[in-house]
Every structure is written in C-alpha cells, then in structure tokens.
Design a protein around this motif. Structure first.
Motif, PDB file in Angstrom:
ATOM      1  N   ASP A   2      74.661  47.839 -10.752  1.00 41.44           N
ATOM      2  CA  ASP A   2      74.814  46.703  -9.842  1.00 41.44           C
ATOM      3  C   ASP A   2      74.232  45.435 -10.445  1.00 41.44           C
ATOM      4  N   GLU A   3      73.144  45.555 -11.180  1.00 40.09           N
ATOM      5  CA  GLU A   3      72.537  44.391 -11.832  1.00 40.09           C
ATOM      6  C   GLU A   3      73.492  43.795 -12.853  1.00 40.09           C
ATOM      7  N   ARG A   4      74.152  44.649 -13.608  1.00 40.19           N
ATOM      8  CA  ARG A   4      75.154  44.162 -14.571  1.00 40.19           C
ATOM      9  C   ARG A   4      76.283  43.439 -13.855  1.00 40.19           C
ATOM     10  N   ARG A   5      76.757  44.038 -12.748  1.00 35.89           N
ATOM     11  CA  ARG A   5      77.842  43.406 -11.996  1.00 35.89           C
ATOM     12  C   ARG A   5      77.410  42.052 -11.442  1.00 35.89           C
ATOM     13  N   ARG A   6      76.207  41.987 -10.900  1.00 36.41           N
ATOM     14  CA  ARG A   6      75.733  40.735 -10.314  1.00 36.41           C
ATOM     15  C   ARG A   6      75.494  39.667 -11.377  1.00 36.41           C
ATOM     16  N   ALA A   7      75.070  40.095 -12.577  1.00 33.77           N
ATOM     17  CA  ALA A   7      74.871  39.133 -13.667  1.00 33.77           C
ATOM     18  C   ALA A   7      76.199  38.509 -14.081  1.00 33.77           C
ATOM     19  N   VAL A   8      77.232  39.326 -14.200  1.00 37.07           N
ATOM     20  CA  VAL A   8      78.558  38.808 -14.540  1.00 37.07           C
ATOM     21  C   VAL A   8      79.076  37.913 -13.423  1.00 37.07           C
ATOM     22  N   LEU A   9      78.841  38.326 -12.172  1.00 34.95           N
ATOM     23  CA  LEU A   9      79.282  37.528 -11.029  1.00 34.95           C
ATOM     24  C   LEU A   9      78.577  36.172 -11.014  1.00 34.95           C
ATOM     25  N   THR A  10      77.283  36.166 -11.317  1.00 36.32           N
ATOM     26  CA  THR A  10      76.539  34.908 -11.378  1.00 36.32           C
ATOM     27  C   THR A  10      77.102  33.999 -12.464  1.00 36.32           C
ATOM     28  N   GLN A  11      77.398  34.592 -13.623  1.00 32.75           N
ATOM     29  CA  GLN A  11      77.988  33.827 -14.723  1.00 32.75           C
ATOM     30  C   GLN A  11      79.354  33.279 -14.331  1.00 32.75           C
ATOM     31  N   LEU A  12      80.121  34.087 -13.649  1.00 37.77           N
ATOM     32  CA  LEU A  12      81.453  33.668 -13.207  1.00 37.77           C
ATOM     33  C   LEU A  12      81.350  32.533 -12.200  1.00 37.77           C
ATOM     34  N   GLN A  13      80.462  32.658 -11.244  1.00 37.39           N
ATOM     35  CA  GLN A  13      80.304  31.633 -10.225  1.00 37.39           C
ATOM     36  C   GLN A  13      79.782  30.324 -10.822  1.00 37.39           C
ATOM     37  N   ALA A  14      78.860  30.452 -11.792  1.00 35.78           N
ATOM     38  CA  ALA A  14      78.349  29.259 -12.468  1.00 35.78           C
ATOM     39  C   ALA A  14      79.455  28.562 -13.249  1.00 35.78           C
ATOM     40  N   GLY A  15      80.274  29.343 -13.911  1.00 33.20           N
ATOM     41  CA  GLY A  15      81.397  28.772 -14.662  1.00 33.20           C
ATOM     42  C   GLY A  15      82.398  28.090 -13.742  1.00 33.20           C
ATOM     43  N   GLN A  16      82.687  28.711 -12.595  1.00 30.96           N
ATOM     44  CA  GLN A  16      83.618  28.105 -11.644  1.00 30.96           C
ATOM     45  C   GLN A  16      83.066  26.802 -11.070  1.00 30.96           C
ATOM     46  N   GLU A  51      86.128  20.912 -22.143  1.00 34.21           N
ATOM     47  CA  GLU A  51      85.199  21.847 -21.517  1.00 34.21           C
ATOM     48  C   GLU A  51      85.877  22.642 -20.408  1.00 34.21           C
ATOM     49  N   VAL A  52      86.697  21.945 -19.581  1.00 35.06           N
ATOM     50  CA  VAL A  52      87.412  22.620 -18.506  1.00 35.06           C
ATOM     51  C   VAL A  52      88.371  23.671 -19.069  1.00 35.06           C
ATOM     52  N   ALA A  53      89.050  23.311 -20.153  1.00 33.80           N
ATOM     53  CA  ALA A  53      89.984  24.249 -20.771  1.00 33.80           C
ATOM     54  C   ALA A  53      89.264  25.493 -21.277  1.00 33.80           C
ATOM     55  N   THR A  54      88.069  25.295 -21.876  1.00 34.02           N
ATOM     56  CA  THR A  54      87.287  26.434 -22.371  1.00 34.02           C
ATOM     57  C   THR A  54      86.831  27.327 -21.234  1.00 34.02           C
ATOM     58  N   LEU A  55      86.380  26.665 -20.142  1.00 29.32           N
ATOM     59  CA  LEU A  55      85.940  27.431 -18.981  1.00 29.32           C
ATOM     60  C   LEU A  55      87.090  28.223 -18.362  1.00 29.32           C
ATOM     61  N   LYS A  56      88.253  27.590 -18.244  1.00 29.96           N
ATOM     62  CA  LYS A  56      89.424  28.280 -17.689  1.00 29.96           C
ATOM     63  C   LYS A  56      89.810  29.476 -18.546  1.00 29.96           C
ATOM     64  N   GLU A  57      89.667  29.316 -19.852  1.00 28.17           N
ATOM     65  CA  GLU A  57      90.030  30.404 -20.763  1.00 28.17           C
ATOM     66  C   GLU A  57      89.068  31.577 -20.626  1.00 28.17           C
ATOM     67  N   ALA A  58      87.792  31.274 -20.299  1.00 27.45           N
ATOM     68  CA  ALA A  58      86.791  32.342 -20.194  1.00 27.45           C
ATOM     69  C   ALA A  58      86.835  33.058 -18.849  1.00 27.45           C
ATOM     70  N   MET A  59      87.356  32.379 -17.817  1.00 28.72           N
ATOM     71  CA  MET A  59      87.324  32.947 -16.474  1.00 28.72           C
ATOM     72  C   MET A  59      88.024  34.302 -16.344  1.00 28.72           C
ATOM     73  N   PRO A  60      89.241  34.477 -16.841  1.00 26.87           N
ATOM     74  CA  PRO A  60      89.927  35.765 -16.648  1.00 26.87           C
ATOM     75  C   PRO A  60      89.146  36.962 -17.182  1.00 26.87           C
ATOM     76  N   ALA A  61      88.489  36.780 -18.339  1.00 20.97           N
ATOM     77  CA  ALA A  61      87.733  37.893 -18.905  1.00 20.97           C
ATOM     78  C   ALA A  61      86.542  38.239 -18.031  1.00 20.97           C
ATOM     79  N   LEU A  62      85.864  37.207 -17.503  1.00 20.41           N
ATOM     80  CA  LEU A  62      84.736  37.452 -16.620  1.00 20.41           C
ATOM     81  C   LEU A  62      85.189  38.090 -15.315  1.00 20.41           C
ATOM     82  N   GLU A  63      86.302  37.612 -14.771  1.00 16.49           N
ATOM     83  CA  GLU A  63      86.835  38.179 -13.534  1.00 16.49           C
ATOM     84  C   GLU A  63      87.194  39.648 -13.727  1.00 16.49           C
ATOM     85  N   ALA A  64      87.821  39.959 -14.870  1.00 21.09           N
ATOM     86  CA  ALA A  64      88.199  41.341 -15.154  1.00 21.09           C
ATOM     87  C   ALA A  64      86.967  42.222 -15.323  1.00 21.09           C
ATOM     88  N   GLU A  65      85.927  41.680 -15.998  1.00 17.37           N
ATOM     89  CA  GLU A  65      84.711  42.461 -16.198  1.00 17.37           C
ATOM     90  C   GLU A  65      84.008  42.727 -14.864  1.00 17.37           C
TER      91      GLU A  65
END
Length: 425
Positions: free
Chosen positions: A34-48, A76-90
């Motif tokens: 759960d800690e791993r999941r929440r860490a990825v979720l935090t990263q995803l939310q920060a990126g969004q 920067e927005v383009a880089t963030l958009k590119e990273a989002m799908p991988a974080l969402e999938a993880e």
C-alpha cells in the motif's frame, strides 16, 4: 474484504486475528504494498497538479510576451503528459495487486470464537430435545425413503451422482417443509419474502466471498453467470452499492430457492442418500443491520432456526464453530445439528453466521447514521432456516414407524391436507 487503513493502524491486531485462523502474518507486506501504491499516487497527483499549474501559466506568459517562458512551460507540460500514462498504469497495477491480496484473506474471527483446527474443536452451546427411543433398530433415511417416493436411481440415471428424484408422498412432505419454514420466518419474525435470481454475475458472487477462492465449488453457465450455491448470494446483494438510511435498518430477507454446489471439496463424503446433493432447496435468512445491532441479530436469527426445529419436534444441538472450521467470510458461526437416529449422530442442518462488515466492503454497501454526513459499512448476517433436504432426512428418521411408514409432524399436517402418516407403497 479488509480495510487497508485499519491494517496500517493496527498491524498487530490484524496479524493476531490471522494467527487465530492458522495463517501467517501479512500486515507488514500489505502495508508495504500500500505504501508503494500511495507513493506512486502522490507522484501522479503532484504531476497532475503541476501540469494544470503550468498550463495556466502558459497563457499568462504569452500575454506578457514572454515567449521563451511559454515555450519552456509547454515543454514541461508535454513531459508531464508523457509521464502520466506510465504512472497511472503503475498505480492501477499496484491497486489491483493490493485488492487481490486483500480479497484472498478471510474474515477475522470474533473475540469469543474458540480456537481449534477443525470440527472436533467446536464448542457445544446447548442441546434441545430428547432423542426418541425405538423398539426396533432405527433405519437410515435412504432405506426408509424409497418406499414413499425418494427415488435415488432415477435421479442418478437422469442427471448423475448426487441428484435425486422426489415423487408422491415424500415430494409433498418436502414442499410442506419449505413452505412451513418460509411462513414461520415471514409471519412470525418479520422477514420479507423474496424470489431472487438463481443466476448471478461475477460481482454478486465476489461480494459474498465465494469468488475468487471457491470458484471450483460452483456451477457456471456458458454465458458466464453462476448458479447460486445459496440464496445468501442473491439476498445479500440486494444492498450492493447502496447507501441506506439508518432508519431503514435492519433489513431482513428470506427466500426458498434451489441451491447448486459442485461439492468439489467433498469428494467421497455422504455419497449415499440425500445428505449431500448437487441440487437442493434451502430457506435462507439474510439480515442487513448496523454494527451495534449485529451480535443481537445473530442470536435472534439462530433462535429462529432453532424454533423451526423445535416446532418440528426434532432434537438438536447448537455448536459454536472454532476458528479452524469457520467459513471464509464469517466472523462467528453457530451450527445447528439435528439428531439422526438411523446414523446415531448429530448432523449439521443449519449454519447461522455474522460476517461483520467483510461482505459489505466487497459490495460497497453502506448506511448513513442519523445526523451524520459520513457513511459506515453495514453488517451482514446469513443463515439457513433451514436446509429443506436435510430436514426431510431428519423427519424420515425421527418419525419412522416399524411398518415403513413415516409420521407427519403436527405442524406440517395442515400443509398436507390433514395427512398424519405417509404410507409406504
């Protein structure tokens, strides 16, 4: 289903409950996942959040004529958009992994459940009724039944092992038993009669805990639906996905339905007679209530089942199942065991269980307490009131006559037009 937040906050209590079930500690591994999941979720939310912030800043930069800043922000927005799908999938993968792990863990036993490994460790609560004495050797139901219509051979020829055909007098007795049980629950104890679906989707069977672990115990149709192993599945799922008002509770449902079980885990057990069938009828009780009322509801439901046995004049005993003999979804179970003189032993005829909020979490079934905005999970309870086929067996053995006839319990005689005796052919 277990609450991961509760596991994080009380890991020792969770592992102690698992230990009583004979299972290894799992709180640390679940919390780490759960800690791993929440860490990825935090990263995803920060990126969004940063993507939204940068997107707004682009317009402001362009408005000031600062094209260099606008270009940098767009990059920067383009880089963030590119990273989002991988974080969402993880995050989705980790959430699925966590849910799968939690779904495989049984409910924790209530504090008063006795320890033990199996049925020999169950605790006797009380005995009711005195076994009858016979002036002749008591016969088992499979030798009594054929003369009054219990047809094992035709049932097996038609459908295979563990299927039986009921004809004539014994079919009437079977019907009378089911109707008497249902009438007792609805007319005396306030249960609402329900005629539920016998075929249900994956979600319904998952909600009550049969899936994914016990799929082999069920029958599945070619279109992917499941034949219910008990009306508990259909009745409990009436509240799936709902938010109930506290004033609506308790809800009490009862149904008389066919039930279908593959008996995959019971190979070689009770192959003779009518005790263990692939298809059988059962009157099921289900209650939906608040956590504060669930223990009292459990006692009341068990009492209703005992009342039916007493009304039928059948001796029985109540057992509290030990930790090693309880079902997957339950926190506490009382088994009622009826006396069978032909077998000279008690046999299970009803199980009445409280599942606390275990099933409710899987079904997302909640209620809103009076005067509060937040919701809580309901508690679900279920029990047999009773298994009709096993009750039929008990009547045949306890009311047998030396000439092969079977007496009709007085409470059933109105359902049989006043008939007092089933005479053999």
């Amino acid at each position: 289903m277990h609450d991961i937040r509760s596991i994080r906050e009380n890991p020792a209590a969770f592992d102690e409950g698992l230990s009583r079930r004979g299972l290894p500690a799992q709180a640390e591994a679940l919390a780490a996942l759960d800690e791993r999941r929440r860490a990825v979720l935090t990263q995803l939310q920060a990126g969004q959040a940063r993507r939204n912030e940068a997107s707004k800043a682009i317009g402001a930069a362009k408005g000031k004529g600062d094209h260099a800043a606008a270009d940098a922000l767009m990059a920067e927005v383009a880089t963030l958009k590119e990273a989002m799908p991988a974080l969402e999938a993880e995050e989705k993968t980790l959430a699925t992994e966590l849910d799968t792990a939690l779904a495989a863990i049984p409910n924790l036993p209530a504090a008063d459940v006795p320890p033990g490994d199996g049925e020999n460790d169950n605790a006797l609560v009380h005995v009711r009724g005195e076994p009858a004495s016979f002036a002749y050797p008591a016969r088992e139901h499979d030798s009594i039944g054929p003369a009054i219509g219990l047809d094992f051979e035709t049932g097996a020829a038609m459908a295979g092992a563990r299927f039986t055909l009921l004809r004539g007098p014994v079919a009437r007795l079977h019907r009378a038993l089911g109707q008497f049980m249902l009438d007792t629950l609805t007319q005396q104890h306030g249960f609402e009669e329900v005629v539920p679906p016998l075929l249900v989707r994956d979600e319904a069977v998952y909600g009550t805990g049969q899936l994914p672990k016990f799929a082999e115990d069920l029958f599945r149709t070619t279109d992917g639906r499941w034949l219910i192993p008990t009306a508990e599945v259909s009745l409990t799922n009436i509240v799936a996905g709902q938010i109930l008002a506290e004033k609506e509770l308790p809800l009490r449902f009862a149904a008389l339905t066919p039930c279908f079980r593959s008996e995959a885990g019971a190979a070689g057990r009770d192959t003779r007679g009518y005790i263990r069938q692939h298809q059988f009828e059962k009157v099921e009780m289900v209650a939906i209530t608040t956590p504060e009322a669930s223990d009292a509801e459990h006692e009341a439901m068990t009492g209703h089942a005992e009342g039916i046995l007493s009304a039928l004049g059948l001796p029985f005993r109540r057992m509290k199942l030990c930790t090693g003999d309880m079902g997957f979804s339950v926190a506490r179970t009382y088994d009622l065991e009826v006396w069978l003189p032909g077998q000279t032993r008690y046999r299970e005829i009803s199980s009445v269980s409280t599942c606390t909020d275990f099933q409710a979490r899987r079904m997302n079934a909640r209620y809103r307490p009076e005067g509060e905005k937040a919701t809580r999970f309901v508690h679900t309870l279920n029990g047999s009131g009773l298994a009709v086929g096993r009750t039929l067996v008990a009547v045949l053995e306890n009311y047998q006559q030396d000439n092969g006839a079977v007496g009709v319990p007085p409470v059933l005689q109105p359902y049989l037009g006043g008939l007092t005796m089933l005479e053999p052919k």
